[in-house]
Design a protein around this motif. Structure first.
Motif, PDB file in Angstrom:
ATOM      1  N   MET A  32      -6.069   3.350  -1.585  1.00 45.69           N
ATOM      2  CA  MET A  32      -6.081   4.029  -2.895  1.00 45.69           C
ATOM      3  C   MET A  32      -4.723   3.808  -3.549  1.00 45.69           C
ATOM      4  O   MET A  32      -4.023   4.736  -3.954  1.00 45.69           O
ATOM      5  CB  MET A  32      -6.366   5.525  -2.702  1.00 45.69           C
ATOM      6  N   TRP A  33      -4.329   2.539  -3.598  1.00 46.57           N
ATOM      7  CA  TRP A  33      -2.977   2.244  -4.105  1.00 46.57           C
ATOM      8  C   TRP A  33      -3.031   1.412  -5.372  1.00 46.57           C
ATOM      9  O   TRP A  33      -2.878   1.953  -6.445  1.00 46.57           O
ATOM     10  CB  TRP A  33      -2.132   1.611  -2.983  1.00 46.57           C
ATOM     11  N   LEU A 349      -1.822   5.064   0.324  1.00 45.55           N
ATOM     12  CA  LEU A 349      -1.327   5.399  -1.020  1.00 45.55           C
ATOM     13  C   LEU A 349      -0.047   4.627  -1.297  1.00 45.55           C
ATOM     14  O   LEU A 349       0.543   4.028  -0.397  1.00 45.55           O
ATOM     15  CB  LEU A 349      -1.038   6.901  -1.133  1.00 45.55           C
ATOM     16  N   LEU A 365      -1.641   8.407  -5.781  1.00 46.58           N
ATOM     17  CA  LEU A 365      -3.031   8.231  -5.339  1.00 46.58           C
ATOM     18  C   LEU A 365      -3.895   7.753  -6.502  1.00 46.58           C
ATOM     19  O   LEU A 365      -3.956   8.404  -7.549  1.00 46.58           O
ATOM     20  CB  LEU A 365      -3.549   9.563  -4.788  1.00 46.58           C
TER      21      LEU A 365
END
Ligand SMILES: Cc1ncc(COP(=O)(O)O)c(C=O)c1O
Length: 391
Positions: A32-33, A349, A365
């Motif tokens: 989720m980066w 993240l 995030l």
């Protein structure tokens, strides 16, 4: 046709998956980066590209006037700013164009103001082009909102300050700068003859109650000293087409920029990108509305989660699909914090420190995923916190 389609990208060459091992040391994290979405590029774009492939020649092509007019129409409809066709030129990448602008509007050794924390290539472009970074630290007020103080900024200006590199809306803090803020910043630049290089790539991801205002639209003076970057990459999840535009109203600045651009010779880009760009801006309104509905919902979910997660706060994003998690109350050092998210929570993240030293203790995030993935990731973080007796 305009509905959002969520896609498992683990079997394509998506950076978010392919680079996991390199960035997190393991493939075993929910990524989720990087700032793109798990959502199919709009069908109108895919159809237009498919249609173009019926023509069997993929030679050199100019970006059509229709494509530029499509963007002009979108910006006018969504942001109330009327752009002239001759102000626009093609760019394969906003970051590459920032580098080009730095070289065009300043000399080696000149000072460039950057407001930190910020998207890391801002720092890299200034340094790699041998300019000097003047870092302005964005600070949170007592309510946790990021803001800047114009007098402190003024005190940092030197005779060598040539450029303000602005991120609007601002990645990673999610601020959509207000008219007053932009005007005070812009006026400062006008007063000192500073060129504003305004990266507005996130301009279409703005939540209810906030309005993106293009810096160049604020006044005649600001139009003449601002260079704006805008594109379809974030809005329609089509960064892979490598297409955006640079908007420069001032003939003088345009000539300087064109001179620098001609040194690089990146030409007019790829045919399929031109077609995709035009289709997105002409037919993408309803899809974009659906996107904002989904992102607003995910944003609410994160806000609710943070409100009951004692030691992680979120300063609610006004724009962008990036949540800026304030983890300072966890009392971990940056390395430990990063490891905690990777090893204990299993989510990949972006570490806050990568966005400048002001990002210490924060994690970014990307919530442009399905609600199921988001809820699953938040639950994993909560479980990891409980495992430490922290939730
Ligand atoms: C503020 C900002 N500018 C530029 C980019 C990248 O633009 P491009 O892919 O066109 O170089 C990003 C991507 O995350 C971004 O957040």
């Amino acid at each position: 046709m305009d509905e959002l389609i969520f896609v498992d990208r683990s079997c394509s060459n998506a950076e978010k998956y392919v680079l996991r091992k390199k960035l997190f040391g393991t493939h075993d994290v929910q990524p989720m980066w990087v700032a793109d979405m798990d959502i199919a590029t709009p069908q109108c774009v895919l159809d237009a590209v498919g249609e173009r492939l019926h023509h069997p020649v993929l030679g050199y092509e100019m970006m059509s006037d229709r494509a530029y007019q499509a963007q002009i129409g979108w910006i006018q409809r969504h942001h109330g700013w009327k752009i002239q066709r001759e102000w626009l030129s093609y760019s394969p990448s906003v970051v590459a164009s920032i580098g080009c602008a730095l070289r065009a509007f300043s000399d080696e050794g000149d000072d460039v103001i950057v407001m930190s924390p910020v998207y890391p290539p801002f720092f890299q472009q200034v340094k790699n082009n041998n300019r000097h970074l003047t870092l302005y630290s964005l600070a949170q007020n007592s309510e946790g909102h990021y803001c800047f103080d114009i007098e402190t900024l003024r005190s940092q200006i030197t005779p060598k300050t040539k450029i303000l590199l602005l991120c609007s809306p601002h990645n990673p803090i999610g601020r959509v700068w207000s008219r007053e803020e932009l005007f005070s910043l812009g006026t400062l630049c006008v007063d000192y003859g500073i060129t504003i290089v305004s990266d507005e790539i996130h301009c279409d991801i703005v939540y209810e109650g906030y309005t993106h205002i293009p810096m160049a639209s604020l006044s005649d003076e600001l139009r003449e000293c601002t260079v704006t970057f805008i594109g379809t990459g974030k809005t329609f999840n089509m960064a892979g087409f490598g297409i955006s535009t640079v908007c420069i109203a001032s003939p003088h600045l345009r000539a300087l920029y064109e001179k620098e651009r001609s040194r690089i010779h990146w030409g007019e880009g790829a045919i399929l990108s031109h077609v995709a760009f035009e289709a997105a801006y002409v037919h993408g309104d309803q899809w974009h509305k659906n996107l904002m509905f989904h992102l607003s919902n995910n944003r609410k979910i994160i806000q609710q989660w943070a409100s009951v997660t004692a030691r992680i706060q979120i300063s609610s994003p006004q724009g962008t699909y990036l949540g800026w998690l304030d983890c300072r109350a966890l009392g971990m050092g940056d390395r430990e914090l990063r490891e905690f998210f990777i090893r204990e929570a299993g989510v990949g993240l972006s570490a806050g420190l990568g966005f400048g030293r002001e990002g210490s203790g924060f994690m970014r995030l990307n919530f442009a995923v399905s609600t199921t993935i988001l809820e699953d990731a938040l639950e994993k973080i909560s479980m990891a916190l409980r495992g430490r007796g922290d939730a």
